[in-house]
Design an enzyme around this catalytic site. Sequence first.
Site, PDB file in Angstrom:
ATOM      1  N   TRP A 102       4.522   1.582  -0.646  1.00 44.58           N
ATOM      2  CA  TRP A 102       4.545   0.655  -0.428  1.00 44.58           C
ATOM      3  C   TRP A 102       3.652  -0.578  -1.288  1.00 44.58           C
ATOM      4  O   TRP A 102       3.303  -1.486  -1.623  1.00 44.58           O
ATOM      5  CB  TRP A 102       4.736  -0.540   1.089  1.00 44.58           C
ATOM      6  CG  TRP A 102       6.419  -0.675   1.279  1.00 44.58           C
ATOM      7  CD1 TRP A 102       7.091   0.109   2.215  1.00 44.58           C
ATOM      8  CD2 TRP A 102       7.637  -0.875   0.647  1.00 44.58           C
ATOM      9  NE1 TRP A 102       8.528   1.010   1.834  1.00 44.58           N
ATOM     10  CE2 TRP A 102       9.170  -0.196   1.013  1.00 44.58           C
ATOM     11  CE3 TRP A 102       7.912  -1.726  -0.749  1.00 44.58           C
ATOM     12  CZ2 TRP A 102      10.400  -0.291   0.376  1.00 44.58           C
ATOM     13  CZ3 TRP A 102       9.305  -1.412  -1.536  1.00 44.58           C
ATOM     14  CH2 TRP A 102      10.300  -1.073  -1.381  1.00 44.58           C
ATOM     15  N   ASP A 172       1.172  -7.058   4.098  1.00 46.39           N
ATOM     16  CA  ASP A 172       2.049  -6.784   4.047  1.00 46.39           C
ATOM     17  C   ASP A 172       2.439  -7.015   5.624  1.00 46.39           C
ATOM     18  O   ASP A 172       2.480  -5.096   5.618  1.00 46.39           O
ATOM     19  CB  ASP A 172       2.455  -6.116   2.902  1.00 46.39           C
ATOM     20  CG  ASP A 172       4.488  -5.679   3.109  1.00 46.39           C
ATOM     21  OD1 ASP A 172       5.016  -5.902   3.527  1.00 46.39           O
ATOM     22  OD2 ASP A 172       4.603  -4.883   1.816  1.00 46.39           O
ATOM     23  N   LYS A 196      14.723  -6.950   8.088  1.00 46.56           N
ATOM     24  CA  LYS A 196      13.388  -5.991   9.829  1.00 46.56           C
ATOM     25  C   LYS A 196      13.536  -6.679  10.984  1.00 46.56           C
ATOM     26  O   LYS A 196      14.001  -6.064  11.863  1.00 46.56           O
ATOM     27  CB  LYS A 196      12.594  -5.094   8.848  1.00 46.56           C
ATOM     28  CG  LYS A 196      13.309  -3.996   7.982  1.00 46.56           C
ATOM     29  CD  LYS A 196      11.408  -4.484   6.554  1.00 46.56           C
ATOM     30  CE  LYS A 196      11.521  -3.559   5.350  1.00 46.56           C
ATOM     31  NZ  LYS A 196      12.565  -2.585   4.880  1.00 46.56           N
TER      32      LYS A 196
HETATM   33  C1  LIG Z   1       6.873  -2.938   3.508  1.00 39.83           C
HETATM   34  C2  LIG Z   1       7.272  -3.426   2.608  1.00 39.83           C
HETATM   35  N1  LIG Z   1       7.309  -3.683   1.451  1.00 39.83           N
HETATM   36  C3  LIG Z   1       7.677  -4.430   0.731  1.00 39.83           C
HETATM   37  C4  LIG Z   1       9.406  -4.062   0.794  1.00 39.83           C
HETATM   38  C5  LIG Z   1       9.579  -4.668  -0.189  1.00 39.83           C
HETATM   39  O1  LIG Z   1      10.651  -5.746  -0.337  1.00 39.83           O
HETATM   40  P1  LIG Z   1      11.936  -6.213  -0.506  1.00 39.83           P
HETATM   41  O2  LIG Z   1      13.227  -5.460  -0.984  1.00 39.83           O
HETATM   42  O3  LIG Z   1      12.751  -7.631   0.239  1.00 39.83           O
HETATM   43  O4  LIG Z   1      10.913  -7.152  -2.122  1.00 39.83           O
HETATM   44  C6  LIG Z   1      10.185  -3.486   1.849  1.00 39.83           C
HETATM   45  C7  LIG Z   1      11.542  -3.227   1.802  1.00 39.83           C
HETATM   46  O5  LIG Z   1      11.638  -2.211   2.546  1.00 39.83           O
HETATM   47  C8  LIG Z   1       8.282  -2.455   2.968  1.00 39.83           C
HETATM   48  O6  LIG Z   1       9.109  -2.336   3.730  1.00 39.83           O
END
Ligand SMILES: Cc1ncc(COP(=O)(O)O)c(C=O)c1O
Length: 361
Positions: A102, A172, A196
Site C-alpha cells: 500500500w 494511511d 476494515k
Molecule cells: C492500508 C491500505 N491502504 C489503502 C487501501 C485502499 O483502499 P480503497 O480500496 O478504499 O481505495 C487498502 C485496501 O485494502 C489498504 O489496506
Amino acid sequence: MTRAYNFSAGPATLPEPVLRQAQAEMLDWNGVGASIVELSHRGAEFMGVAAQAEADLRTLLSVPDDYAVLFLAGGATTQQALLALNFAAPGQTVDYVVTGHWGKTAIRQVRPYVDVHVAADGEPGGFRDIPPRQDWSLSADAAYVHITANETIHGVEFRDTPDVGTVPLFADFSSSIASAPLDVSRYGLIYAGAQKNLGPVGVSVVIVRRELLERAGQPRADIFNYASHAARDSMLNTPPTWNWYLLGLTVKWMLEQGGVEEFARRNAAKAALVYDAIDGSGGFYRNEVAVPVRSRMNIPFFLPDETLTTRFVAESKAAGLLALKGHKAVGGLRASLYNAMPVAGAQALVGFMRDFQQRHG
Ligand SMILES: Cc1ncc(COP(=O)(O)O)c(C=O)c1O
C-alpha cells in the site's frame, strides 16, 4: 442462521449488533416512516446522525479540537492522490517510507503531481521488516512524510509513531485505525478507508490538522479540495449517507465496548493466539515478518506447499472460517483480526490450524 467467523481483509466483518440495528431500522428509521438512506443529507435527521458519528469518532480517537474530521467518498486510494494535490506545490518533494504494497500504491497516486523521494524502502528485504528510523533519508524541505501504519497485505505494522521532525507526518491507517490508542497530535494527517475497522466500504475518514488546510497545494477542483470539504462539514456534495450512518453505529459500538484501550487488549490477545500457533507449529506454518513489527490486524502465513494451502482454504471455509486465502500479491493464507472479530474467532481459527496440522502435517 449461523454467522461464520469472517477473516476477510476488507470489506470485513462488522459487529453483529450493528448489523441487527441497521436491519431493524432499515424500513423505518427512528419512527420517521422512511429509511435513513432515503432521507436528504441536509435534513435534520441525517445531519444529526452525521454529527453524532463525528462526535463519537472524535471521542473514540481522542481527536484534538484543532483537527478537522472529514467523511468522504472515494476510498483510501483517492485520498492518497488528494494528499499531493492539497498539501504539496507542483513538483515539490514528498517523502515516502515504503513498508509494503500500500505504500507503493500511495506513491503511484502522487507521481503525476510531485517529486517522490523514497526515504526508506522495505522491498529489498521482502517487506519483512521496517527499515530502522536512523537509516531513513528524509528531505529537509519535503511537503510531508508518508507512512502506511499497517500494511494489510504484508502484515507489517508500525508499533510506534516515528519521529520525523518538523515535516508533517501523514499516515494511511486504513487497516489499523481504532485498533489501539493513538496520539493524533503526532500526525499532520491520518486517513483510512472505513471498510476494515470503522464500518462499511464507501466512506473514508480524513483527520487533518486544520492549519495544514491553509496550504495552497495545487490547482484542483473544489471537490478535490479538503479545505472546501472541511468548510462544508463534508457535505459539499451528497455524501455516502448509508455508509456514514453504519460507520456511526460501528463507532458507537466500539465506545460501548470500552474504546480503543479495550480493543488494544483484545487485539493483542487475538494476535498472540494466532502467532503462537504459527511459531509453535515446528515450521508447518510460517510467518516471515520480524517479530517487533508483526501486524496485530493482518497475519499472512504460509504452509509448506500450494496443495495444502488450497486444502486449508476449502476445509476452513467448510468449518465456518471464511476468507483465509492470502492476497494474490503474496499468496499463502491471511487472517485479518479487526476489532469486530471476537477473541472466540481467533480461538476457533487456532483450533482449526492445530487440527489441520494433525491431519496433514
Ligand atoms: C492500508 C491500505 N491502504 C489503502 C487501501 C485502499 O483502499 P480503497 O480500496 O478504499 O481505495 C487498502 C485496501 O485494502 C489498504 O489496506
